[in-house]
Design an enzyme around this catalytic site. Sequence first.
Site, PDB file in Angstrom:
ATOM      1  N   ALA A 125      76.246 112.068 -33.000  1.00 20.50           N
ATOM      2  CA  ALA A 125      74.876 111.389 -33.376  1.00 20.50           C
ATOM      3  C   ALA A 125      74.595 110.015 -32.865  1.00 20.50           C
ATOM      4  O   ALA A 125      75.031 109.046 -33.704  1.00 20.50           O
ATOM      5  CB  ALA A 125      74.888 111.341 -34.914  1.00 20.50           C
ATOM      6  N   GLY A 130      63.587 106.124 -32.201  1.00 21.75           N
ATOM      7  CA  GLY A 130      63.126 104.966 -31.446  1.00 21.75           C
ATOM      8  C   GLY A 130      64.116 104.583 -30.338  1.00 21.75           C
ATOM      9  O   GLY A 130      63.625 103.521 -29.666  1.00 21.75           O
ATOM     10  N   GLY A 132      66.741 106.140 -27.354  1.00 18.75           N
ATOM     11  CA  GLY A 132      67.620 107.500 -26.672  1.00 18.75           C
ATOM     12  C   GLY A 132      68.483 106.818 -25.537  1.00 18.75           C
ATOM     13  O   GLY A 132      69.665 106.375 -25.564  1.00 18.75           O
ATOM     14  N   ILE A 158      70.363 115.990 -32.446  1.00 25.29           N
ATOM     15  CA  ILE A 158      71.614 116.183 -32.562  1.00 25.29           C
ATOM     16  C   ILE A 158      72.190 117.520 -32.435  1.00 25.29           C
ATOM     17  O   ILE A 158      71.881 118.219 -33.356  1.00 25.29           O
ATOM     18  CB  ILE A 158      72.249 115.522 -34.085  1.00 25.29           C
ATOM     19  CG1 ILE A 158      71.365 114.020 -34.006  1.00 25.29           C
ATOM     20  CG2 ILE A 158      73.562 115.436 -33.896  1.00 25.29           C
ATOM     21  CD1 ILE A 158      71.823 113.125 -32.865  1.00 25.29           C
ATOM     22  N   GLU A 363      73.010 113.169 -22.106  1.00 28.40           N
ATOM     23  CA  GLU A 363      74.243 112.237 -21.857  1.00 28.40           C
ATOM     24  C   GLU A 363      73.993 111.472 -20.694  1.00 28.40           C
ATOM     25  O   GLU A 363      74.683 111.082 -19.769  1.00 28.40           O
ATOM     26  CB  GLU A 363      75.671 113.268 -21.752  1.00 28.40           C
ATOM     27  CG  GLU A 363      75.733 113.829 -22.915  1.00 28.40           C
ATOM     28  CD  GLU A 363      77.068 114.886 -23.008  1.00 28.40           C
ATOM     29  OE1 GLU A 363      78.039 114.127 -22.269  1.00 28.40           O
ATOM     30  OE2 GLU A 363      76.810 115.915 -23.390  1.00 28.40           O
ATOM     31  N   SER A 366      69.018 111.420 -15.233  1.00 27.18           N
ATOM     32  CA  SER A 366      69.341 111.257 -13.965  1.00 27.18           C
ATOM     33  C   SER A 366      68.875 109.837 -13.662  1.00 27.18           C
ATOM     34  O   SER A 366      69.677 109.207 -12.675  1.00 27.18           O
ATOM     35  CB  SER A 366      68.441 112.269 -12.914  1.00 27.18           C
ATOM     36  OG  SER A 366      68.729 113.593 -13.346  1.00 27.18           O
TER      37      SER A 366
HETATM   38  C1  LIG Z   1      69.063 119.681 -25.821  1.00 24.52           C
HETATM   39  C2  LIG Z   1      69.192 118.239 -26.041  1.00 24.52           C
HETATM   40  C3  LIG Z   1      70.456 117.970 -26.675  1.00 24.52           C
HETATM   41  C4  LIG Z   1      70.854 116.788 -27.132  1.00 24.52           C
HETATM   42  N1  LIG Z   1      72.012 116.610 -27.897  1.00 24.52           N
HETATM   43  C5  LIG Z   1      72.460 115.213 -28.120  1.00 24.52           C
HETATM   44  C6  LIG Z   1      73.422 114.825 -29.052  1.00 24.52           C
HETATM   45  O1  LIG Z   1      74.256 115.957 -29.426  1.00 24.52           O
HETATM   46  N2  LIG Z   1      73.668 113.636 -29.673  1.00 24.52           N
HETATM   47  C7  LIG Z   1      72.854 112.622 -29.034  1.00 24.52           C
HETATM   48  O2  LIG Z   1      72.828 111.689 -29.647  1.00 24.52           O
HETATM   49  N3  LIG Z   1      71.710 112.945 -28.379  1.00 24.52           N
HETATM   50  C8  LIG Z   1      71.607 114.064 -28.006  1.00 24.52           C
HETATM   51  N4  LIG Z   1      70.296 114.323 -27.087  1.00 24.52           N
HETATM   52  C9  LIG Z   1      69.429 113.428 -26.832  1.00 24.52           C
HETATM   53  C10 LIG Z   1      69.386 112.743 -25.388  1.00 24.52           C
HETATM   54  O3  LIG Z   1      70.773 112.153 -25.288  1.00 24.52           O
HETATM   55  C11 LIG Z   1      68.315 111.954 -25.260  1.00 24.52           C
HETATM   56  O4  LIG Z   1      67.094 112.796 -25.018  1.00 24.52           O
HETATM   57  C12 LIG Z   1      68.454 111.230 -23.851  1.00 24.52           C
HETATM   58  O5  LIG Z   1      69.464 110.251 -24.061  1.00 24.52           O
HETATM   59  C13 LIG Z   1      66.999 110.434 -23.464  1.00 24.52           C
HETATM   60  O6  LIG Z   1      66.619 109.969 -24.569  1.00 24.52           O
HETATM   61  P1  LIG Z   1      65.186 109.990 -25.077  1.00 24.52           P
HETATM   62  O7  LIG Z   1      64.829 111.591 -25.273  1.00 24.52           O
HETATM   63  O8  LIG Z   1      64.890 109.020 -25.998  1.00 24.52           O
HETATM   64  O9  LIG Z   1      64.176 109.857 -23.745  1.00 24.52           O
HETATM   65  P2  LIG Z   1      63.870 108.165 -23.373  1.00 24.52           P
HETATM   66  O10 LIG Z   1      65.144 107.216 -23.484  1.00 24.52           O
HETATM   67  O11 LIG Z   1      62.715 107.722 -24.073  1.00 24.52           O
HETATM   68  O12 LIG Z   1      63.459 108.509 -21.849  1.00 24.52           O
HETATM   69  C14 LIG Z   1      62.475 109.058 -21.294  1.00 24.52           C
HETATM   70  C15 LIG Z   1      62.562 109.193 -19.920  1.00 24.52           C
HETATM   71  O13 LIG Z   1      62.439 107.988 -19.406  1.00 24.52           O
HETATM   72  C16 LIG Z   1      63.277 107.943 -18.044  1.00 24.52           C
HETATM   73  N5  LIG Z   1      64.199 106.758 -18.370  1.00 24.52           N
HETATM   74  C17 LIG Z   1      64.896 106.527 -19.456  1.00 24.52           C
HETATM   75  N6  LIG Z   1      65.557 105.518 -19.136  1.00 24.52           N
HETATM   76  C18 LIG Z   1      65.222 105.009 -17.496  1.00 24.52           C
HETATM   77  C19 LIG Z   1      65.827 103.854 -16.881  1.00 24.52           C
HETATM   78  N7  LIG Z   1      66.595 102.956 -17.233  1.00 24.52           N
HETATM   79  N8  LIG Z   1      65.043 103.773 -15.590  1.00 24.52           N
HETATM   80  C20 LIG Z   1      64.057 104.573 -15.153  1.00 24.52           C
HETATM   81  N9  LIG Z   1      63.688 105.647 -16.215  1.00 24.52           N
HETATM   82  C21 LIG Z   1      64.310 106.029 -17.269  1.00 24.52           C
HETATM   83  C22 LIG Z   1      63.970 109.201 -18.037  1.00 24.52           C
HETATM   84  O14 LIG Z   1      63.388 109.913 -17.164  1.00 24.52           O
HETATM   85  C23 LIG Z   1      64.024 109.750 -19.443  1.00 24.52           C
HETATM   86  O15 LIG Z   1      64.130 110.941 -19.443  1.00 24.52           O
HETATM   87  C24 LIG Z   1      70.179 115.763 -26.700  1.00 24.52           C
HETATM   88  C25 LIG Z   1      68.861 115.928 -26.222  1.00 24.52           C
HETATM   89  C26 LIG Z   1      68.576 117.263 -25.717  1.00 24.52           C
HETATM   90  C27 LIG Z   1      67.112 117.537 -25.012  1.00 24.52           C
END
Ligand SMILES: Cc1cc2nc3c(=O)[nH]c(=O)nc-3n(C[C@H](O)[C@H](O)[C@H](O)COP(=O)(O)OP(=O)(O)OC[C@H]3O[C@@H](n4cnc5c(N)ncnc54)[C@H](O)[C@@H]3O)c2cc1C
Length: 381
Positions: A125, A130, A132, A158, A363, A366
């Site tokens: 978790a 706010g 990711g 999660i 995780e 890209s």
């Molecule tokens: C099916 C699923 C299972 C998951 N399971 C878990 C889990 O078990 N535990 C957990 O803690 N989380 C989990 N997650 C959360 C996941 O790790 C986050 O969704 C991910 O880290 C992206 O964070 P966000 O969704 O807040 O997107 P944001 O961080 O808001 O990013 C949105 C988009 O912005 C772009 N972006 C982000 N960073 C950059 C950068 N540095 N440069 C350029 N572009 C960028 C990417 O295209 C990204 O997709 C899960 C997500 C999904 C969809």
Amino acid sequence: MPDTSFLSWPFFEARHREWARAVRAWCDSHPVATSGNLDAECRRLVAELGTAGLLKACVADGDTRPDVRTLAIARETLAYHSALADFAFAMQGLGSGAISLFGTVEQKRQWLPKVASGEAIAAFAMTEPGCGSDAANVATSAMREGDEWVLVGEKTYISNGGIADFYLTFARTGEGEGSRGLSAFIVPADAPGLSVAERIEVIAPHPLARLKYDNVRIRADAIVGEPGEGFRVGMETLNLFRVTVGAAALGLARRAMDEALSFVRNRRLGAAKLADNAVTQAKLADMATAIDAAALLIYRAAWQRDEGGTDHRRAAAMAKLFATEAAQKIIDDAVQLHGGAGVTKGVTVEHLYRDIRALRIYEGASEVQRQIIARDLLKGA
Ligand SMILES: Cc1cc2nc3c(=O)[nH]c(=O)nc-3n(C[C@H](O)[C@H](O)[C@H](O)COP(=O)(O)OP(=O)(O)OC[C@H]3O[C@@H](n4cnc5c(N)ncnc54)[C@H](O)[C@@H]3O)c2cc1C
């Protein structure tokens, strides 16, 4: 039958080939079931994988860390068979990874045997509404009060949310700014104040939830690693498992390839078979080449982590980036080769099309993998 010729590559030992056979045998004797009850199916999969002894690969054996080639082979093989079986396997590793890597003897003794047997379901978790990709900005707080930590905040997306027995939770303990002020905790699912605020439905269903931590009290010794070390605990755990996300994508891609081959061999296009068409053949060639390239990157990175003794972060990021992006394209090509059948609900490639999507996001999306690779290159330069 999936192509397993890669197992003769020099990255592997006899034990890996034996392991691949064991995982394949498990898949053959566990047909994909669709009861419609997702939670029950996931619980059953974890229990069955545990009973078969396969989950032992997900946890440390004493001081020996999980072998990444073993994890990757399992995920590739399971994903080829069933994305949900791969999910059940993978989360046992990711959710307990911090304990395997940084846990005390007592924490390992308390949790790892249960994770390995499938008696305890693990969850990781970190993500919050706010934050990711920017994991250093975790806002959930943990305050020390006497012999306890008190956690307040929210986590979202999660995996295993709602069915886990414990949540490896990252919270701000304030030793420093940003990434220097986080700690990791084992939070039992039945800790008072911890609740599932919302179940989240995604395109490829698996248990997923938003969690609420409302003054959750846990014992002082539930901290994993030192106070302030949580960011490192989280990143090391993700680094260990990152390659295996690529391996799962590879399993999905291999399945799409096999489905496409089978389809074009049988489908008639006028007087000829779809397989006889030069455009089809070019597509198949590109798909197969990308599969081999992904496999080489994945098993190079896994070998480097297990044996190489060098920093494998760049290799792991390349493997996850390339394998997940390539798998999306390969599966899309397989859908295209199927024509209307490819977008028909219940057809394997339609399922794969939904299964692959989230792997390019979780995780480390890209874009984040590209950032890791570029920063490493520039640091070296
Ligand atoms: C099916 C699923 C299972 C998951 N399971 C878990 C889990 O078990 N535990 C957990 O803690 N989380 C989990 N997650 C959360 C996941 O790790 C986050 O969704 C991910 O880290 C992206 O964070 P966000 O969704 O807040 O997107 P944001 O961080 O808001 O990013 C949105 C988009 O912005 C772009 N972006 C982000 N960073 C950059 C950068 N540095 N440069 C350029 N572009 C960028 C990417 O295209 C990204 O997709 C899960 C997500 C999904 C969809």
